[in-house]
Design an enzyme around this catalytic site. Structure first.
Site, short mmCIF file in Angstrom:
data_model
loop_
_atom_site.label_atom_id
_atom_site.label_comp_id
_atom_site.label_asym_id
_atom_site.label_seq_id
_atom_site.Cartn_x
_atom_site.Cartn_y
_atom_site.Cartn_z
N HIS A 78 -18.81 4.89 -78.32
CA HIS A 78 -19.91 5.17 -79.25
C HIS A 78 -20.36 6.64 -79.12
O HIS A 78 -20.66 7.30 -80.11
CB HIS A 78 -21.09 4.22 -79.03
CG HIS A 78 -20.70 2.78 -79.11
ND1 HIS A 78 -21.45 1.77 -78.59
CD2 HIS A 78 -19.60 2.17 -79.67
CE1 HIS A 78 -20.85 0.60 -78.82
NE2 HIS A 78 -19.72 0.83 -79.46
N HIS A 237 -19.55 -1.19 -87.69
CA HIS A 237 -19.41 -0.91 -86.26
C HIS A 237 -17.94 -0.77 -85.85
O HIS A 237 -17.59 0.03 -84.98
CB HIS A 237 -20.10 -1.97 -85.39
CG HIS A 237 -20.09 -1.58 -83.95
ND1 HIS A 237 -20.99 -0.69 -83.41
CD2 HIS A 237 -19.21 -1.85 -82.96
CE1 HIS A 237 -20.68 -0.46 -82.15
NE2 HIS A 237 -19.59 -1.15 -81.85
N ASP A 241 -16.30 2.29 -83.75
CA ASP A 241 -15.39 2.18 -82.61
C ASP A 241 -14.07 2.91 -82.87
O ASP A 241 -13.53 3.58 -81.98
CB ASP A 241 -15.06 0.70 -82.32
CG ASP A 241 -16.17 -0.02 -81.60
OD1 ASP A 241 -17.05 0.63 -81.00
OD2 ASP A 241 -16.16 -1.28 -81.63
N HIS A 264 -9.75 -2.19 -79.77
CA HIS A 264 -9.45 -0.98 -78.99
C HIS A 264 -7.97 -0.88 -78.58
O HIS A 264 -7.39 0.19 -78.66
CB HIS A 264 -10.34 -0.92 -77.76
CG HIS A 264 -11.79 -0.73 -78.09
ND1 HIS A 264 -12.25 0.38 -78.74
CD2 HIS A 264 -12.86 -1.51 -77.90
CE1 HIS A 264 -13.56 0.28 -78.91
NE2 HIS A 264 -13.96 -0.87 -78.42
#
Ligand SMILES: [Zn+2]
Length: 279
Positions: A78, A237, A241, A264
């Site tokens: 973030h 969001h 990321d 991720h």
């Protein structure tokens, strides 16, 4: 030609880590031209610099952790998303504690911090890498692609759905700019599903998580009394990321990145593919 930038003065913030629950103190400091983004752990001895680069990614199951030797800095994405989106090229992030402070689970505290510091233009031309041809990273559930796009800048597109958890499809796309990041992405919070919490806790993660720094969803409904900040806050969001993970290229990029259900791990695979052709 654009010039590189750093922040104009040091700024600090404290808080708790989302996954470790540890109290942590972060100071951002200006850094010389060409140095990129580097983390330091002054609370450890020895304290080696940890570059915010894909080569230093450690655990990436629930968040992005950077590691060098025994030293780790967890949940960097973030902060890196805010740094990249506000066009800061060079920065030192001094972290006393194992994890970046969570703030409210979004990138808002880092936007506020960088805004308070102000930006300083540096005596070096900024190098921008244009993605020359299509690249992708896939697994059975997810896919992320990168490719060229006319003009300068980064176009981002994301699609998610959690049918098992009664969350219907959400999509979002934007052409990244500091203004759009501030308005559309920065305040989108991280999220979790009540159904998954026991698995997260069993892994020793999410210890600092609460309704103060995450959206909690149960049976497809938002548990937080204040509700959502945007109807599609979850996918916003995911874009946040993704920007944080792309920042691990260590250089600004121009092109288009489109993701379906990526996380991720897969984001990092794509970043590795891009990174190979940057050399
Ligand atoms: Zn996140």
């Amino acid at each position: 030609m654009e010039r590189e930038r750093t922040i104009a003065k040091p700024v600090s913030v404290s808080g708790i880590g989302l996954h470790s629950g540890a109290k942590t103190f972060l100071t951002l400091k200006p850094a010389p031209p060409g140095s990129g983004i580097t983390f330091f752990r002054p609370d450890l001895d020895p304290s080696l610099p940890i570059p915010a680069r894909i080569d230093y990614v450690g655990d990436n199951r629930f968040a992005t952790t950077l590691r060098r030797g025994e030293a780790e800095v967890a949940t960097v994405e973030h902060l890196l998303a805010a740094v990249y989106s506000l066009e800061v090229d060079n920065l030192e992030a001094w972290l006393e504690g194992p994890e970046v402070p969570s703030g409210d689970g979004s990138a808002q505290i880092f936007v506020d911090l960088i805004t308070a510091a102000g930006l300083k233009v540096q005596e070096r031309d900024r190098s921008i890498f244009s993605i020359p041809y299509p690249l992708e990273a896939v697994n059975p559930e997810a896919r992320i692609t990168a490719g060229p796009e006319p003009g300068n800048g980064l176009s981002l597109e994301f699609r998610i759905a959690y049918p098992r958890l009664q969350v219907p499809e959400q999509t979002f796309h934007l052409r990244l700019s500091p203004e759009l990041f501030r308005r559309e992405i920065a305040s989108a919070r991280t999220y979790g599903f009540l159904e998954d919490l026991s698995g997260l806790k069993a892994e020793g993660k999410g210890k600092g998580g609460s309704l103060e720094n995450a959206i909690l969803i149960s049976d497809g409904k938002v548990v937080n009394p204040e509700g959502l900040r945007f109807p599609e806050e979850l996918v916003r969001h995911k874009i946040l990321d993704l920007i944080g993970d792309l920042a691990l290229l260590g250089r600004r990029v121009s092109g288009r990145v489109a993701a379906q259900y990526s996380g991720h791990c897969l984001n990092h695979q794509l970043v590795r593919e891009i990174s190979k052709i940057m050399k």
